[in-house]
Design a protein around this motif. Structure first.
Motif, PDB file in Angstrom:
ATOM      1  N   MET A 147      69.627 -22.069  40.617  1.00 55.75           N
ATOM      2  CA  MET A 147      70.450 -22.803  41.589  1.00 55.75           C
ATOM      3  C   MET A 147      69.678 -22.972  42.897  1.00 55.75           C
ATOM      4  O   MET A 147      68.982 -22.063  43.324  1.00 55.75           O
ATOM      5  CB  MET A 147      71.697 -21.980  41.938  1.00 55.75           C
ATOM      6  N   LYS A 202      67.164 -29.429  41.845  1.00 56.04           N
ATOM      7  CA  LYS A 202      67.140 -30.244  40.623  1.00 56.04           C
ATOM      8  C   LYS A 202      67.902 -31.558  40.799  1.00 56.04           C
ATOM      9  O   LYS A 202      67.442 -32.617  40.377  1.00 56.04           O
ATOM     10  CB  LYS A 202      67.756 -29.446  39.451  1.00 56.04           C
ATOM     11  N   ASP A 255      76.098 -30.562  35.613  1.00 50.70           N
ATOM     12  CA  ASP A 255      77.240 -30.035  36.377  1.00 50.70           C
ATOM     13  C   ASP A 255      78.209 -31.155  36.764  1.00 50.70           C
ATOM     14  O   ASP A 255      79.419 -31.017  36.626  1.00 50.70           O
ATOM     15  CB  ASP A 255      76.758 -29.351  37.665  1.00 50.70           C
ATOM     16  N   ILE A 264      83.260 -26.961  39.821  1.00 51.50           N
ATOM     17  CA  ILE A 264      82.722 -25.816  39.056  1.00 51.50           C
ATOM     18  C   ILE A 264      83.405 -24.472  39.394  1.00 51.50           C
ATOM     19  O   ILE A 264      83.805 -23.758  38.471  1.00 51.50           O
ATOM     20  CB  ILE A 264      81.187 -25.726  39.258  1.00 51.50           C
ATOM     21  N   PHE A 309      85.243 -22.037  36.556  1.00 43.89           N
ATOM     22  CA  PHE A 309      84.954 -20.609  36.354  1.00 43.89           C
ATOM     23  C   PHE A 309      86.221 -19.770  36.529  1.00 43.89           C
ATOM     24  O   PHE A 309      86.474 -18.835  35.769  1.00 43.89           O
ATOM     25  CB  PHE A 309      83.868 -20.138  37.341  1.00 43.89           C
ATOM     26  N   PHE A 318      82.896 -22.566  30.304  1.00 44.13           N
ATOM     27  CA  PHE A 318      81.965 -23.453  31.020  1.00 44.13           C
ATOM     28  C   PHE A 318      80.678 -23.640  30.220  1.00 44.13           C
ATOM     29  O   PHE A 318      80.162 -24.742  30.058  1.00 44.13           O
ATOM     30  CB  PHE A 318      81.664 -22.856  32.407  1.00 44.13           C
ATOM     31  N   ARG A 319      80.155 -22.536  29.691  1.00 43.99           N
ATOM     32  CA  ARG A 319      78.888 -22.591  28.932  1.00 43.99           C
ATOM     33  C   ARG A 319      79.024 -23.463  27.679  1.00 43.99           C
ATOM     34  O   ARG A 319      78.103 -24.181  27.305  1.00 43.99           O
ATOM     35  CB  ARG A 319      78.436 -21.178  28.519  1.00 43.99           C
ATOM     36  N   GLU A 377      78.985 -26.964  28.783  1.00 46.42           N
ATOM     37  CA  GLU A 377      77.628 -27.290  29.258  1.00 46.42           C
ATOM     38  C   GLU A 377      76.716 -27.611  28.063  1.00 46.42           C
ATOM     39  O   GLU A 377      75.995 -28.614  28.046  1.00 46.42           O
ATOM     40  CB  GLU A 377      77.087 -26.080  30.026  1.00 46.42           C
ATOM     41  N   GLY A 420      72.078 -27.464  34.678  1.00 36.56           N
ATOM     42  CA  GLY A 420      72.609 -26.322  35.431  1.00 36.56           C
ATOM     43  C   GLY A 420      71.692 -25.119  35.226  1.00 36.56           C
ATOM     44  O   GLY A 420      71.069 -24.972  34.164  1.00 36.56           O
ATOM     45  N   GLY A 421      71.610 -24.270  36.253  1.00 33.18           N
ATOM     46  CA  GLY A 421      70.646 -23.163  36.242  1.00 33.18           C
ATOM     47  C   GLY A 421      70.735 -22.226  35.053  1.00 33.18           C
ATOM     48  O   GLY A 421      69.740 -21.627  34.644  1.00 33.18           O
ATOM     49  N   GLY A 422      71.955 -22.098  34.454  1.00 32.73           N
ATOM     50  CA  GLY A 422      72.119 -21.135  33.362  1.00 32.73           C
ATOM     51  C   GLY A 422      72.035 -21.776  31.986  1.00 32.73           C
ATOM     52  O   GLY A 422      72.101 -21.089  30.960  1.00 32.73           O
ATOM     53  N   ARG A 439      79.007 -21.768  44.221  1.00 29.28           N
ATOM     54  CA  ARG A 439      78.302 -21.084  43.130  1.00 29.28           C
ATOM     55  C   ARG A 439      78.993 -19.768  42.782  1.00 29.28           C
ATOM     56  O   ARG A 439      78.676 -18.709  43.347  1.00 29.28           O
ATOM     57  CB  ARG A 439      76.838 -20.791  43.512  1.00 29.28           C
ATOM     58  N   PRO A 440      79.960 -19.831  41.842  1.00 32.76           N
ATOM     59  CA  PRO A 440      80.753 -18.638  41.544  1.00 32.76           C
ATOM     60  C   PRO A 440      79.910 -17.433  41.119  1.00 32.76           C
ATOM     61  O   PRO A 440      80.283 -16.288  41.386  1.00 32.76           O
ATOM     62  CB  PRO A 440      81.668 -19.098  40.399  1.00 32.76           C
ATOM     63  N   LEU A 441      78.753 -17.693  40.503  1.00 27.96           N
ATOM     64  CA  LEU A 441      77.958 -16.561  39.997  1.00 27.96           C
ATOM     65  C   LEU A 441      77.309 -15.758  41.120  1.00 27.96           C
ATOM     66  O   LEU A 441      76.824 -14.657  40.899  1.00 27.96           O
ATOM     67  CB  LEU A 441      76.875 -17.061  39.032  1.00 27.96           C
ATOM     68  N   ARG A 499      66.632 -14.602  33.925  1.00 27.51           N
ATOM     69  CA  ARG A 499      66.385 -15.975  33.468  1.00 27.51           C
ATOM     70  C   ARG A 499      64.924 -16.399  33.504  1.00 27.51           C
ATOM     71  O   ARG A 499      64.534 -17.333  32.809  1.00 27.51           O
ATOM     72  CB  ARG A 499      67.187 -16.945  34.333  1.00 27.51           C
TER      73      ARG A 499
HETATM   74  C1  S3P Z   1      74.887 -22.074  37.365  1.00 25.89           C
HETATM   75  C2  S3P Z   1      74.305 -23.031  38.145  1.00 25.89           C
HETATM   76  C3  S3P Z   1      75.011 -24.159  38.714  1.00 25.89           C
HETATM   77  C4  S3P Z   1      76.280 -24.393  37.909  1.00 25.89           C
HETATM   78  C5  S3P Z   1      77.080 -23.145  37.752  1.00 25.89           C
HETATM   79  C6  S3P Z   1      76.324 -22.119  36.971  1.00 25.89           C
HETATM   80  C7  S3P Z   1      74.062 -21.001  36.860  1.00 25.89           C
HETATM   81  O1  S3P Z   1      74.193 -25.311  38.649  1.00 25.89           O
HETATM   82  O2  S3P Z   1      75.942 -24.880  36.635  1.00 25.89           O
HETATM   83  O3  S3P Z   1      77.381 -22.666  39.036  1.00 25.89           O
HETATM   84  O4  S3P Z   1      74.482 -20.333  35.901  1.00 25.89           O
HETATM   85  O5  S3P Z   1      72.972 -20.799  37.393  1.00 25.89           O
HETATM   86  P1  S3P Z   1      72.882 -25.528  39.559  1.00 25.89           P
HETATM   87  O6  S3P Z   1      71.785 -24.746  38.942  1.00 25.89           O
HETATM   88  O7  S3P Z   1      72.648 -26.998  39.452  1.00 25.89           O
HETATM   89  O8  S3P Z   1      73.203 -25.098  40.918  1.00 25.89           O
END
Ligand code: S3P
Length: 436
Positions: free
Chosen positions: A279, A283, A302, A313, A317, A325-326, A329, A348-350, A386-388, A405
């Motif tokens: 995140m 990107k 996202d 988002i 969550f 969500f996953r 995604e 998305g970052g994950g 960013r909930p995470l 990661r």
């Molecule tokens: C996440 C990154 C976010 C978004 C969500 C989960 C992650 O996207 O998908 O908050 O797991 O790293 P960005 O990487 O575009 O911020």
């Protein structure tokens, strides 16, 4: 997931075939490690990235081979003589430099059954690869070695250091008249310059292997000269580099198999571009501009998820949980590559934690891993979105998540670009330069 990450650094570097080789070696020897590419315009920049990403070892390519020497804590005696490194390894927190290019050139000639004893050799170019080639030719007891280069001072300094002759570029064809071997160490393929200067019975070898996979390679015998593929050179420098990286020898049978596949394979062309990374690396901003400039469609996973669900988002969550969500995604990514329009996809970052996502992205995209330090990321991010990272210590949370990661990004990424001090436009320019 593996912890050891390796890469090749240079500029341009996206064309490098080293990842294919090292990944094949790792797979064959069951080693849990990944190997990617780092775009860096200076040795300092390459080392900064290597330290940030926590690499164990790095291959060094043009134009960094000579300038890297001064950045290292130690170099071995061959690299010292050659005044260039192509392999560096982190040991006890110190970077050590080695040169395996000279071994590569020697072994490639031996593999092609070429004996240089008493031969006259021309080396075209005076960069790191040329130094290594000259050193290798000395070892093979060539009778006369002439360094030919556009900038004559560079040719002179290489020639005097290794006790060779030197000459200006305009005299190349005259020197070729009486040479047995021509080794081109300039960054462009020689057949882009002038093939007509190559005469009958000459043995011709070039460090640049750009055309070797494309079928444009000048065939043995076709014009009366014999070409040693730059791919052989690349392969035979990678084998000892692998030993510096891992301490392991690659058994001969395995070497043979990988070499055969490497020489004959077609490099796959990917229709789309994916941007991966943590995140806040940029990107979305980079993807938007890149897509516009390239005339590609832009997809942000996202944003697509938000549009599809009518929720933002953090709400997804909170109301449905991360698992849901996953799932969504992964579905969005699977659907993205249907249709023929080329796309820039910001993931998305994950998303890279899902195996099927990785497989489909790998199959369809050149994958750019955007990198920035956690401090920078946290400053860029609006934490409420960013909930995470919801925590009293978001920096720690981000560091822990990134540590998990990092190997996934490294395994998937074809190219790393450090966005730390770059604007989105700078990053786009770098990506486009690499693609060119
Ligand atoms: C996440 C990154 C976010 C978004 C969500 C989960 C992650 O996207 O998908 O908050 O797991 O790293 P960005 O990487 O575009 O911020």
């Amino acid at each position: 997931m593996s912890e050891k990450i390796f890469a090749v650094a240079g500029k341009p570097v996206l064309h490098s075939q080293s990842p294919f080789l090292f990944q094949a070696f790792f797979r064959a020897l069951n080693i849990d490690a990944s190997y990617t590419r780092i775009s860096a315009s200076s040795a300092e920049e390459a080392l900064q990235a290597a330290n940030a990403i926590k690499l164990t070892g790095m291959s060094v390519t043009s134009p960094l081979k000579v300038s890297m020497v001064n950045q290292l804590d130690r170099i071995d005696s061959h690299a010292d003589h050659i005044n260039a490194v192509n392999t560096i390894v982190l040991k006890n927190n110190r970077w050590r430099g080695y040169n395996t290019d000279y071994k590569g050139v020697i072994q490639a000639l031996k593999f092609n059954e070429i004996n240089l004893n008493g031969c006259k050799v021309i080396i075209l170019g005076a960069g790191g690869a040329a130094w290594a080639a000259a050193y290798g030719m000395k070892m093979l007891k060539a009778r006369k070695i002439t360094i030919v280069n556009r900038t004559i001072d560079k040719a002179k300094s290489l020639a005097s250091r290794l006790d060779c002759d030197f000459a200006p570029l305009k005299t190349l064809s005259r020197h070729i008249e009486e040479a047995d071997v021509l080794i081109s160490c300039i960054p462009v393929p020689l057949n882009e310059l002038d093939v007509s200067i190559i005469r009958k019975n000459l043995i011709f070898m070039e460090a640049n292997y750009k055309n070797s996979h494309s079928g444009q390679e000048i065939k043995k015998g076709e014009d009366g000269f014999r070409k040693v593929s730059g791919l052989d050179w690349l392969f035979f420098q990678a084998v000892p580099a692998f030993r510096f990286f891992t301490g392991l020898r690659i058994p001969n049978e395995i070497q043979k198999d990988i070499h055969t596949i490497f020489r004959t394979r077609k490099v796959p062309q990917k229709p789309h571009i994916a941007l991966i990374g943590f995140m806040g690396v940029g990107k979305t901003a980079v993807g938007r501009i890149l897509a516009k400039e390239m005339g590609y469609e832009f997809v942000d996973t996202d944003l697509t998820i938000e549009q599809q669900s009518g929720l933002i988002i953090p709400e997804i969550f909170e109301l449905r949980g991360e698992k849901s969500f996953r799932k969504q995604e992964a579905l969005v990514v699977q659907k993205t590559f249907q249709g023929s329009q080329p796309k820039v996809v910001s993931l998305g970052g994950g998303a890279v934690m899902d195996e099927r996502t990785c497989a489909v992205v790998r199959e369809n995209c050149d994958i750019i891993w955007l990198w920035a330090s956690v401090r920078t990321l946290i400053n860029r991010i609006n934490l409420g979105t960013r909930p995470l990272l919801k925590s009293s210590d978001p920096v720690k949370k981000a560091e822990n998540l990134l540590a998990v990661r990092r190997p996934f990004y490294a395994r998937l990424g074809d190219l790393v670009i450090n966005t730390e001090q770059e604007t989105a436009k700078d990053v786009v320019r770098r990506i486009k330069d690499e693609m060119d």
